[in-house]
Design an enzyme around this catalytic site. Sequence first.
Site, PDB file in Angstrom:
ATOM      1  N   ASN A 190      16.578  -0.122  -5.432  1.00 20.98           N
ATOM      2  CA  ASN A 190      17.520  -0.848  -4.578  1.00 20.98           C
ATOM      3  C   ASN A 190      17.854  -0.084  -3.296  1.00 20.98           C
ATOM      4  OD1 ASN A 190      19.228   1.173  -5.520  1.00 20.98           O
ATOM      5  ND2 ASN A 190      20.353  -0.166  -6.907  1.00 20.98           N
ATOM      6  N   GLU A 247      18.895   3.926 -12.953  1.00 23.30           N
ATOM      7  CA  GLU A 247      18.163   3.870 -11.694  1.00 23.30           C
ATOM      8  C   GLU A 247      17.213   2.681 -11.610  1.00 23.30           C
ATOM      9  OE1 GLU A 247      17.935   4.941  -8.756  1.00 23.30           O
ATOM     10  OE2 GLU A 247      19.013   6.827  -8.640  1.00 23.30           O
ATOM     11  N   THR A 248      17.301   1.973 -10.494  1.00 25.10           N
ATOM     12  CA  THR A 248      16.445   0.835 -10.218  1.00 25.10           C
ATOM     13  C   THR A 248      16.088   0.853  -8.738  1.00 25.10           C
ATOM     14  OG1 THR A 248      16.217  -1.569 -10.540  1.00 25.10           O
ATOM     15  CG2 THR A 248      18.303  -0.793  -9.650  1.00 25.10           C
ATOM     16  N   ASP A 265      23.854 -14.580 -14.705  1.00 25.54           N
ATOM     17  CA  ASP A 265      22.756 -15.460 -14.329  1.00 25.54           C
ATOM     18  C   ASP A 265      23.143 -16.894 -14.670  1.00 25.54           C
ATOM     19  OD1 ASP A 265      22.669 -14.864 -17.020  1.00 25.54           O
ATOM     20  OD2 ASP A 265      20.483 -14.808 -17.153  1.00 25.54           O
ATOM     21  N   ASP A 285      22.398   5.271 -11.259  1.00 23.15           N
ATOM     22  CA  ASP A 285      21.814   4.903  -9.978  1.00 23.15           C
ATOM     23  C   ASP A 285      22.536   5.612  -8.829  1.00 23.15           C
ATOM     24  OD1 ASP A 285      21.265   3.216  -7.503  1.00 23.15           O
ATOM     25  OD2 ASP A 285      19.942   2.273  -8.962  1.00 23.15           O
ATOM     26  N   ASP A 337      19.689  -6.400 -22.585  1.00 26.92           N
ATOM     27  CA  ASP A 337      18.984  -7.492 -21.924  1.00 26.92           C
ATOM     28  C   ASP A 337      17.766  -7.911 -22.743  1.00 26.92           C
ATOM     29  OD1 ASP A 337      18.443  -9.090 -19.417  1.00 26.92           O
ATOM     30  OD2 ASP A 337      16.632  -7.856 -19.440  1.00 26.92           O
ATOM     31  N   ASP A 377      14.557   6.233  -4.726  1.00 28.02           N
ATOM     32  CA  ASP A 377      13.711   5.180  -5.280  1.00 28.02           C
ATOM     33  C   ASP A 377      12.286   5.312  -4.742  1.00 28.02           C
ATOM     34  OD1 ASP A 377      15.982   4.255  -6.487  1.00 28.02           O
ATOM     35  OD2 ASP A 377      16.268   2.547  -5.139  1.00 28.02           O
ATOM     36  N   GLU A 402      21.625  -9.824 -25.896  1.00 26.79           N
ATOM     37  CA  GLU A 402      21.213 -11.106 -25.342  1.00 26.79           C
ATOM     38  C   GLU A 402      20.078 -11.571 -26.260  1.00 26.79           C
ATOM     39  OE1 GLU A 402      20.028 -12.993 -21.037  1.00 26.79           O
ATOM     40  OE2 GLU A 402      18.995 -11.157 -21.663  1.00 26.79           O
TER      41      GLU A 402
END
Length: 765
Positions: free
Chosen positions: A255, A252-253, A521, A282, A398, A151, A446
């Site tokens: 974190n 991948e984010t 959420d 990720d 999302d 990251d 969503e």
Amino acid sequence: MNLRRTAITALFGCALLGNPAWAAINASKLGASYDATKANVTFKVYSGRATRIELYLYSTATGTAEKSRVVMTAGAGGVWSATIPVTTLNNQGLSGTLYYGYRAWGPNWPYSTSWTKGSATGFITDVDANGNRFNPNKLLTDPYALELSHDPTTPTMTNGTIYASGATYRNIDTGSSAPKGIVLSGDTQSIGIKPTRALKDDVVYEVHVRGLTNNDTSIAAAYRGTYKGAGLKAAWLASLGVTAVEFLPLQETQNDTNDVDPNSNSGDNYWGYMTLNYFAPDRRYAYDKTPGGPTREFKEMVKAFHDQGIKVLVDVVYNHTGEGGAWSGTDKTTYNIYGMRGLDNPTYYSLTADKQNSWDNTGVGGNYNTRNLIAQNLIIDSLAYWRDKLGVDGYRFDLASVLGNTCEHGCFNFDKMDPGNALNRIVAELPPRPAAGGTGVDLIAEPWAIGGNSYQVGGFPSGWAEWNGAYRDTVRQAQNKLGSAVVTTGQMATRFAGSSDLYGDDGRKPWHSVNFVTAHDGFTLKDLYSCNVKNNLQAWPWGPSDGGEDNNNSWDQGGIATDQRKAARNGMALMMLSAGVPMIVGGDEALRTLNCNNNPYNLDSSANWLGWTRTTDQSNFQAFSKAMIAFRKAHPALRPANFYSSVDNNGNVMEQLRWFKPNGAVADAAYFNDSANHAIAWRIDGSEFGDSASAIYVAHNAWSAQVNFTLPWPGTGKSWYRVTDTCTWAEGANQVRTPGMEDAIGGEYTSYGVCGRGTLVLIAK
């Protein structure tokens, strides 16, 4: 002839003819790849605005300078390329894992032969009038890289400011620290046989891949929180009755720094909704973190689920990226530059009309430019990669309204009829699974974002299922807001029968409604019925978290624990009894709690990971959940392909469902529309579905006191038998009767008292 163009034109008609032709999936072969003989490596990257791009090659991920740099060649369509023989790479000390990144120059920062890393030579402005943000001091990741090395910030490099533009940061060179793409040579890991089950027959289990097993002592410690560990839970999820696991984002984010200070939130990104790369699994979630390891291990996990007949769905974030927006609302110069922004900012991001800032419908920095053809290509190409190479069966998108945007810069307008929007292109190029099942992908939206006309529950185009926020709100209000929110029995009936008002008007079906009362959420199922307000500022590991919805339609049932469990049973039962696709959140099957934190996006903590020990109450609730899932799966009448009506050979409409008042009379419009009524019952004719039950009867009492229901006709020679009653008197491990062990109740006109806020389920036999 372009076959994809032909198919798309056939789908949308002549309205498409004004759009540019869409190429085959990754027709330009963007990214980095070996040729068939492994003798050469070709690198291709898109930029329609760059004036120079250089490829930088590294032998390590961090801490060293590049081994080689290559000036890339600009080709047709804005594609820059370079092909390098492996023998050349070996001679340059690049015989092992090949790491790479790009540096780009453009109109706001033209190339100069005297430029050196960390200098301002050639600089004109951080952002020009056309929205360009080129900065050669920032090593850029390839948007098509199949894996990233790490990251932007890590436990050993926590200074994220080095990636910024603006006067303070623009001359900081990121080459030795920045994430690099990894050139993969392929693997032989199987993804198994993909399930072809119709979406209408699925039970979806939404969960975080790390949170699924990180608390699970039955899993070897090294595998907890990994793809490998998740695969080891496939058999357990199958035993629960789950048919589709929906993972929170796996691309991948940022974190890697979540573990820097494991006893505080430290601004952690746990959920993962800040994507850095749309192709790379990720790395943090892999037990095998060596190059190629995350890809192989992810596929191994997919195979484990496929071997149990479980689909793998992934949550994808194509509305914004991890590059974020402006560092402050008034500073147009300071932006993070990781990859796409430094390659072609106006192509990949929606900008304000003056192209100086980000256009933001997401609340987290700025919109991805879903209207742009090249940006759409990246969406399509990455979705196809996860489908074809990694074995994924479907996606939850999302803030998917952003994909319906019909303009690029200075505006936002959702229009489901526009054939050129990303929503319609996804359907055209990645065909949805047919209604009866088969090959294809499950597409779940969503259906909202922030502002404008982005709230679109029921407003998506053909091919799309949706998270049905109206179902969630109606069920919550009917259960928790008696006397303060107006919910009619007609509204309840519409939601329980598949929301025809939302999906039937445009040719979609009940199974395009994903029914849920909780999601990642918001409150857990237990907390929804145990908390009056959110409590997000509590101490670690339960908090602190910021944000979170204030209007939760929650209620603590007067603080009575037995009533809280009863309410949770109602929520679970109604999802399993409603037409549509039920989605439960990981842990809800066993009354998981987050102590009233309704926005734990940042909590990579033991409290936010699923627990695997059970109290008696939790064991009883898990048995209830498992049995209700099994009941749904055993009765096709609960999983209709259409809105509970059919046409016989004579053209007569045959009603498969009938609504009743508590007194046994057929419910009419007056009863449905009277807000003073809070009890409704329905009888489904099982015979037309080939159901083992000739009829199913459900009575739901949303009133606070007992209501007596007069039972309807069960069928000639049949009687009613009780499957379950959610009321407290029946609570226990066998609250849902196993098939063949149902309790005899009686025939037509039998009176049955359903407790306040209770649900009764009967079958005729």
